[in-house]
Design an enzyme around this catalytic site. Structure first.
Site, short mmCIF file in Angstrom:
data_model
loop_
_atom_site.label_atom_id
_atom_site.label_comp_id
_atom_site.label_asym_id
_atom_site.label_seq_id
_atom_site.Cartn_x
_atom_site.Cartn_y
_atom_site.Cartn_z
N PHE A 18 0.82 -1.22 0.00
CA PHE A 18 0.00 0.00 0.00
C PHE A 18 0.84 1.26 0.00
O PHE A 18 1.93 1.31 0.56
CB PHE A 18 -0.94 -0.01 1.21
N ASP A 19 0.29 2.29 -0.66
CA ASP A 19 0.89 3.62 -0.64
C ASP A 19 0.24 4.51 0.41
O ASP A 19 0.88 5.42 0.94
CB ASP A 19 0.72 4.30 -2.01
#
Length: 295
Positions: A18-19
């Site tokens: 995830f960012d």
């Protein structure tokens, strides 16, 4: 598919997927006035890896600037732009989406935090002082006003019959008056007990007016749409972290996000694993478990 339990063996791979992480606050970062052990260090670790953090809360009583003070007091780094409360989402919706006519005013059942966010985008508010007693002989004082373009309902610790009656007559007599709720949480956690939440106050007006409000807070999609628009999120690279299956996790699921449920708030492991519950993608004992995997 059953939720995957995180451990020191798979936590690193989880973080790398995830960012952006969206976090509920109470029950995830803190409980009441106390920060949950290891949370500040875990959030600092995520920042060090270049992750974007956004704090999403159904609390409409506190302004974002006041939230920053609370974060700082608990040793958590956060800026106003990283905080997305249901009060702020309501202001964003009225100003940016509904294009609310600022020549009109919003009648607010709620606290100063909600008023602050509305007034910050140029929407004047009414109702702050409507706590005076009223009787059958003085009910005629309460009449619809052409100046009121919206009724906004949040958690109000000073709720009164006058406030409810004023909201009612404007909603019942003006179909163009917008009806907005910051959230519809049935209960509010506090100390050793649960108390009536915003949704319980809201139910008085939905019953009396037979009108359905647009509800901003989790798990409703309007708030996530505002977050995605304001923050340019990429849903497949975003994870929602929460402690309530019926709000936080359902919010993430409905928006196409991965979800992580922690056991430091409302949900138990049995709740998470129940086949008829909203299915989190992952779960773990505490958010601090992610930090431990990087020690």
């Amino acid at each position: 598919m059953a939720p995957t339990k995180l451990s020191t063996h798979n936590a690193n791979a989880f973080v790398d997927q995830f960012d952006t992480f969206l976090f509920d606050c109470d029950g995830v970062l803190w409980r009441g006035p106390t920060v949950i052990d290891g949370v500040p260090e875990t959030l600092a670790m995520l920042r060090s890896k270049g992750k974007r953090l956004i704090f999403v809360t159904n609390n409409s009583s506190t302004s974002r600037s006041d939230y920053v003070h609370k974060f700082t007091k608990l040793g958590i780094q956060a800026s106003v732009d990283e905080i997305f409360s249901s009060a702020y989402a309501t202001a964003v919706y009225l100003h940016d989406v509904a294009k609310f006519d600022t020549a009109k005013k919003a009648y607010v059942i709620g606290g100063n935090g909600l008023r602050h966010e509305l007034e910050a985008v140029g929407i004047a508010t009414l109702g702050r002082s409507d706590s005076q007693n009223i009787s059958p002989a003085t009910l005629d004082e309460i009449v619809p006003s052409a100046d009121i373009g919206a009724v906004v309902c949040g958690l109000d610790y000073d709720i009164s019959y006058r406030k409810l009656a004023t909201a009612h007559v404007n909603l019942a007599n003006n179909p163009d008056c917008l009806f907005i709720a910051t959230n519809d949480d049935r209960t509010l956690p506090g100390g050793k007990h649960m108390y009536p939440g915003s949704g319980s106050l809201l139910s008085v007006l939905t019953h009396s007016t037979q009108r359905t409000p647009l509800v901003m807070g989790k798990p409703n999609p309007t708030m996530l749409e505002c977050v995605i628009q304001k923050c340019a999120l990429d849903p497949p690279r975003t994870c929602m972290v929460g402690d309530r299956l019926d709000t936080d996790i359902l919010f993430g699921i409905s928006g196409g996000l991965s979800t992580l449920c922690v056991l430091t708030g409302v949900a138990s492991e049995a709740d998470i694993l129940a086949p008829d519950a909203p299915q989190a993608t992952f779960y773990t004992t505490s958010l601090s478990d992610l930090g431990k995997s990087h020690m």
